[in-house]
Design a protein around this motif. Sequence first.
Motif, PDB file in Angstrom:
ATOM      1  N   PHE A  16      30.890  54.037  42.112  1.00 32.42           N
ATOM      2  CA  PHE A  16      30.442  55.080  41.589  1.00 32.42           C
ATOM      3  C   PHE A  16      29.322  54.122  41.076  1.00 32.42           C
ATOM      4  N   THR A  17      30.083  53.676  39.760  1.00 34.37           N
ATOM      5  CA  THR A  17      29.268  52.942  38.530  1.00 34.37           C
ATOM      6  C   THR A  17      29.633  52.080  38.108  1.00 34.37           C
ATOM      7  N   LYS A  18      29.642  50.540  37.554  1.00 32.93           N
ATOM      8  CA  LYS A  18      30.032  49.560  36.684  1.00 32.93           C
ATOM      9  C   LYS A  18      31.157  49.757  35.706  1.00 32.93           C
ATOM     10  N   SER A  19      32.185  49.648  35.582  1.00 32.75           N
ATOM     11  CA  SER A  19      33.489  50.147  34.681  1.00 32.75           C
ATOM     12  C   SER A  19      33.207  49.172  34.143  1.00 32.75           C
ATOM     13  N   PRO A  20      33.906  49.256  32.378  1.00 32.16           N
ATOM     14  CA  PRO A  20      33.768  48.579  31.112  1.00 32.16           C
ATOM     15  C   PRO A  20      35.380  48.056  31.949  1.00 32.16           C
ATOM     16  N   GLY A  21      35.060  46.996  30.523  1.00 37.98           N
ATOM     17  CA  GLY A  21      35.668  45.315  30.933  1.00 37.98           C
ATOM     18  C   GLY A  21      37.552  46.567  30.526  1.00 37.98           C
ATOM     19  N   ILE A  22      38.421  45.492  30.994  1.00 38.28           N
ATOM     20  CA  ILE A  22      39.914  46.051  31.251  1.00 38.28           C
ATOM     21  C   ILE A  22      40.701  45.213  30.923  1.00 38.28           C
ATOM     22  N   LEU A  23      41.596  45.288  30.433  1.00 40.87           N
ATOM     23  CA  LEU A  23      42.555  43.660  29.786  1.00 40.87           C
ATOM     24  C   LEU A  23      44.078  44.677  29.774  1.00 40.87           C
ATOM     25  N   PHE A  24      45.206  43.300  29.847  1.00 33.83           N
ATOM     26  CA  PHE A  24      46.854  44.050  30.410  1.00 33.83           C
ATOM     27  C   PHE A  24      47.271  42.970  29.792  1.00 33.83           C
ATOM     28  N   LEU A  25      47.572  43.215  28.914  1.00 34.21           N
ATOM     29  CA  LEU A  25      47.817  42.638  27.082  1.00 34.21           C
ATOM     30  C   LEU A  25      49.418  42.527  27.360  1.00 34.21           C
ATOM     31  N   HIS A  26      50.291  43.125  28.273  1.00 36.89           N
ATOM     32  CA  HIS A  26      51.563  42.486  28.283  1.00 36.89           C
ATOM     33  C   HIS A  26      51.553  42.178  30.446  1.00 36.89           C
ATOM     34  N   GLY A  27      50.577  41.837  30.762  1.00 38.76           N
ATOM     35  CA  GLY A  27      50.696  41.959  32.518  1.00 38.76           C
ATOM     36  C   GLY A  27      50.398  42.913  33.416  1.00 38.76           C
ATOM     37  N   CYS A  28      51.003  43.164  34.325  1.00 34.89           N
ATOM     38  CA  CYS A  28      50.047  44.278  35.044  1.00 34.89           C
ATOM     39  C   CYS A  28      50.560  44.417  36.235  1.00 34.89           C
ATOM     40  N   VAL A  29      51.764  44.863  37.256  1.00 33.08           N
ATOM     41  CA  VAL A  29      51.577  44.687  38.702  1.00 33.08           C
ATOM     42  C   VAL A  29      51.362  44.716  39.474  1.00 33.08           C
ATOM     43  N   SER A  30      49.865  45.073  39.544  1.00 31.78           N
ATOM     44  CA  SER A  30      48.548  45.112  40.383  1.00 31.78           C
ATOM     45  C   SER A  30      47.756  43.281  40.223  1.00 31.78           C
ATOM     46  N   LEU A  31      48.008  42.540  39.095  1.00 33.60           N
ATOM     47  CA  LEU A  31      47.275  41.648  39.175  1.00 33.60           C
ATOM     48  C   LEU A  31      47.825  40.585  38.381  1.00 33.60           C
ATOM     49  N   GLY A  32      46.870  39.254  39.736  1.00 31.12           N
ATOM     50  CA  GLY A  32      47.719  37.838  38.719  1.00 31.12           C
ATOM     51  C   GLY A  32      47.046  37.223  38.788  1.00 31.12           C
ATOM     52  N   PHE A  33      47.265  35.743  38.795  1.00 26.58           N
ATOM     53  CA  PHE A  33      46.920  34.706  37.882  1.00 26.58           C
ATOM     54  C   PHE A  33      46.317  33.379  38.670  1.00 26.58           C
ATOM     55  N   ASP A  34      45.474  32.800  38.606  1.00 28.79           N
ATOM     56  CA  ASP A  34      45.048  31.352  38.883  1.00 28.79           C
ATOM     57  C   ASP A  34      45.095  30.963  37.875  1.00 28.79           C
ATOM     58  N   LYS A  35      46.464  29.696  37.828  1.00 31.79           N
ATOM     59  CA  LYS A  35      46.398  29.127  36.897  1.00 31.79           C
ATOM     60  C   LYS A  35      45.550  27.774  37.580  1.00 31.79           C
ATOM     61  N   SER A  36      45.452  27.935  38.242  1.00 30.50           N
ATOM     62  CA  SER A  36      44.139  25.965  39.050  1.00 30.50           C
ATOM     63  C   SER A  36      42.843  26.041  37.249  1.00 30.50           C
ATOM     64  N   ASN A  37      42.543  27.599  37.934  1.00 27.88           N
ATOM     65  CA  ASN A  37      41.059  27.808  37.073  1.00 27.88           C
ATOM     66  C   ASN A  37      41.310  28.897  36.438  1.00 27.88           C
ATOM     67  N   SER A  68      30.263  49.935  30.608  1.00 22.39           N
ATOM     68  CA  SER A  68      30.096  48.682  31.598  1.00 22.39           C
ATOM     69  C   SER A  68      29.880  47.290  30.264  1.00 22.39           C
ATOM     70  N   ARG A  69      28.780  47.600  29.189  1.00 21.28           N
ATOM     71  CA  ARG A  69      27.730  47.112  28.902  1.00 21.28           C
ATOM     72  C   ARG A  69      28.649  46.469  27.689  1.00 21.28           C
ATOM     73  N   LYS A  70      28.541  46.894  27.487  1.00 23.77           N
ATOM     74  CA  LYS A  70      29.304  47.257  25.842  1.00 23.77           C
ATOM     75  C   LYS A  70      30.712  47.281  25.719  1.00 23.77           C
ATOM     76  N   ASP A  71      31.906  48.187  25.761  1.00 23.77           N
ATOM     77  CA  ASP A  71      32.792  48.569  25.578  1.00 23.77           C
ATOM     78  C   ASP A  71      34.037  47.896  26.776  1.00 23.77           C
ATOM     79  N   ILE A  72      35.611  48.261  26.194  1.00 28.45           N
ATOM     80  CA  ILE A  72      36.624  47.855  26.968  1.00 28.45           C
ATOM     81  C   ILE A  72      37.658  48.426  26.803  1.00 28.45           C
ATOM     82  N   ILE A  73      38.812  48.560  27.529  1.00 27.90           N
ATOM     83  CA  ILE A  73      39.771  48.686  27.525  1.00 27.90           C
ATOM     84  C   ILE A  73      40.697  47.712  27.628  1.00 27.90           C
TER      85      ILE A  73
END
Length: 345
Positions: free
Chosen positions: A143-164, A119-124
Amino acid sequence: MTTQDEIEKVHASGTHVLLLGAGASFASTLKNPEKNGKNLPLMWNIVDIVGLNGIVDQLPDDYKVLKQDFEKLYSKISDEGKFHEEKEVIEQAVYSYFEQLDLPDEPTIYDYMILALRSRKDIIATFNWDPFLYKAYLRNGKFTKSPGILFLHGCVSLGFDKSNGIVGPAGMYSKKTEQLFEPTQLLYPVDKKDYNTDPYIKGQWDSLASQLKIAERVTVFGYSAPVSDVEAIDLLSKAWGNVEDRAMEEFELIDIREEDDVRNAWDRFIHSHHYHYCTDYFKSSLALHPRRMVESYRHWAMPLSPGEMFQDGNKVPENFQTLEELWEWHLPLIKAEEEFYNNAE
């Protein structure tokens, strides 16, 4: 060096970036099928699997011939602008199908990947629309802190709050702003993948660029770097920089295609012989040296002595039946990290 030596050898620095394409999700479903028995669509069979034949078959012949190249088919529909209703039906059907996909209860390759990185240094970062990475992120977060995750083409599970500019579960409301986390866009015309217009997508790419600039190891799993995805490859290349300046970094390629084909596709990212190729996740650095990929590479590339190379590593077993078993195996690695950081503070 023994297995225990590798477990206890912890470095604070050294970023590992894992870049995922459709091949990663496909490999995951081959090992452990989707929970509800659904097939994972790929660009050549998405029309059949998602059930778009009824729509596509009503289109003119010059559209129908593109059924096995969905990106080109969608681009043609978008660019020519003749079939607005059909375009909306296709977009809704694709979103709905991917939204229904779920992880099986037993560990998948996605769970292994989440736990292989720190979690402190890696990313998917993933190009995939499916919810597998996000769901693995959530359940292993217990169980433990996970690495950062990024979705370069969007993802059905995630949304975006345009206000912030905050990301959250798609369809839910932000507790802070009471604004809807609006679903992210999934489909883009293949020749107009403008990653700068959409603020959510731009933010994901900016974060990836920052990590690539400092990465010591990069693993590309199941992403073919298609010729059609010109803008994506250019953005990745710009972030990586001149390959002659990356003499000490390593590029890893997990792909079922022939090695020469894969090597040529990623040639502008590979300095000389500094790459590793394999066809199976469990032959990659993430499985051979989980949570110690950078440490193992440093000792291979710059050993203090000939014996200080992690030849065999600490390979993670492939046959865990429960998440709890997988977590228990990773516990000594995590405890060694905690001890290292506690002593450093």
